[in-house]
Write an enzyme that holds these catalytic residues in place. Structure first.
Site, PDB file in Angstrom:
ATOM      1  N   LYS A  93      40.444  18.440  12.793  1.00 40.44           N
ATOM      2  CA  LYS A  93      40.783  19.993  12.701  1.00 40.44           C
ATOM      3  C   LYS A  93      39.848  20.292  14.045  1.00 40.44           C
ATOM      4  CE  LYS A  93      40.783  23.612   9.263  1.00 40.44           C
ATOM      5  NZ  LYS A  93      40.207  24.160   8.397  1.00 40.44           N
TER       6      LYS A  93
HETATM    7  C1  E4P Z   1      41.646  26.632   7.058  1.00 44.37           C
HETATM    8  O1  E4P Z   1      41.997  25.764   7.378  1.00 44.37           O
HETATM    9  C2  E4P Z   1      40.503  27.532   7.057  1.00 44.37           C
HETATM   10  O2  E4P Z   1      39.421  26.344   6.209  1.00 44.37           O
HETATM   11  C3  E4P Z   1      40.325  28.622   5.864  1.00 44.37           C
HETATM   12  O3  E4P Z   1      41.616  29.018   5.514  1.00 44.37           O
HETATM   13  C4  E4P Z   1      39.509  29.705   6.304  1.00 44.37           C
HETATM   14  O4  E4P Z   1      39.654  30.640   5.283  1.00 44.37           O
HETATM   15  P1  E4P Z   1      38.507  31.977   5.182  1.00 44.37           P
HETATM   16  O5  E4P Z   1      38.981  32.814   6.187  1.00 44.37           O
HETATM   17  O6  E4P Z   1      38.868  32.479   3.823  1.00 44.37           O
HETATM   18  O7  E4P Z   1      37.210  31.316   5.566  1.00 44.37           O
END
Ligand code: E4P
Length: 231
Positions: free
Chosen positions: A83
């Site tokens: 990522k």
């Molecule tokens: C995506 O891969 C992220 O880990 C995640 O969806 C972030 O979500 P949040 O805005 O609830 O922290």
């Protein structure tokens, strides 16, 4: 639409994986920072449990550091997807990693223009954050629709991940728009189970069946007979 779980918790993945609905998982530094234990072991265990792509995020800010971290994360398990946060440096790193055959999930994407850049750099997955757009009063469904339209019109092959999911309605929006994946916290997956008519219907079936005890005995005997025959 495939379902990924968005978590750093092995216990949550174990619980939800048992439903048979998960195709992958996403972690991020904030989610992993909440957990005890070795992050590498957590990522490996999640990979084993979901048997599909698991995003593990780089934290360096320069392309060389991102690529080095990405390669190391990828070696944790064959299911690891690297990522990479959206930024110029992240685009360079995405291009380098995907050119080497390492799958990349480009994260923190909040506009169609960012999504087009991520796809052009070769991102395997592009994660659009719905909840965080809603938080600043931007219509997340409209942004996601724009990304889907741009990708489909141009034959872009990067897969769209609806991320930062906060409630079941986000799931419907992502599915209706044709996103390939939604990555979802356990809390929202739990909410998706519920409907009062399901509970009431199950209770009625139970009561009606119990009103005929001989039917219960018949089904028990039928099951036992088959179990004995098949060993
Ligand atoms: C995506 O891969 C992220 O880990 C995640 O969806 C972030 O979500 P949040 O805005 O609830 O922290």
């Amino acid at each position: 639409m495939r379902l990924f779980i968005d978590t750093g918790s092995v216990a949550e993945v174990e619980r939800i994986a048992a439903w048979g609905v998960l195709s992958g998982a996403t972690t991020n530094p904030s989610l992993l920072a909440k957990e005890d234990g070795d992050p590498g072991e957590i990522i490996r265990r999640i990979c084993e449990l979901v048997g599909g792509p698991v995003s593990a995020e780089v934290v360096s800010q320069d392309p060389e550091g991102m690529v080095a971290e990405g390669r190391a994360l990828r070696e944790l398990h064959e299911h690891v997807t690297v990522k990479v946060p959206f930024c110029k440096e992240g685009l360079t790193a995405t291009h380098a990693l995907t050119s080497d055959g390492i799958p990349v999930n480009m994260t923190l994407v909040f506009s169609a223009n960012q999504a087009l850049l991520a796809a052009a750099a070769g991102a395997t997955y592009v994660s659009c954050f719905l909840g965080r757009l809603d938080d600043i009063s931007v219509d997340s469904g409209a942004v996601l629709a724009e990304i889907v339209d741009c990708f489909r019109a141009g034959g872009v092959t990067s897969q769209i991940i609806a991320a930062s999911i906060r409630h079941p309605e986000h799931m419907i929006t992502a599915a209706q728009l044709g996103c390939e994946i939604a990555t979802t916290p356990a809390k929202v997956l739990d909410q998706m189970l519920n409907h009062p008519l399901t509970d009431a219907g199950a209770e009625r079936f139970r009561q009606d069946w119990q009103s005929r005890p001989e039917f219960g005995e018949w089904l028990h005997a039928l099951t036992e007979k088959r179990l004995q025959a098949t060993g």
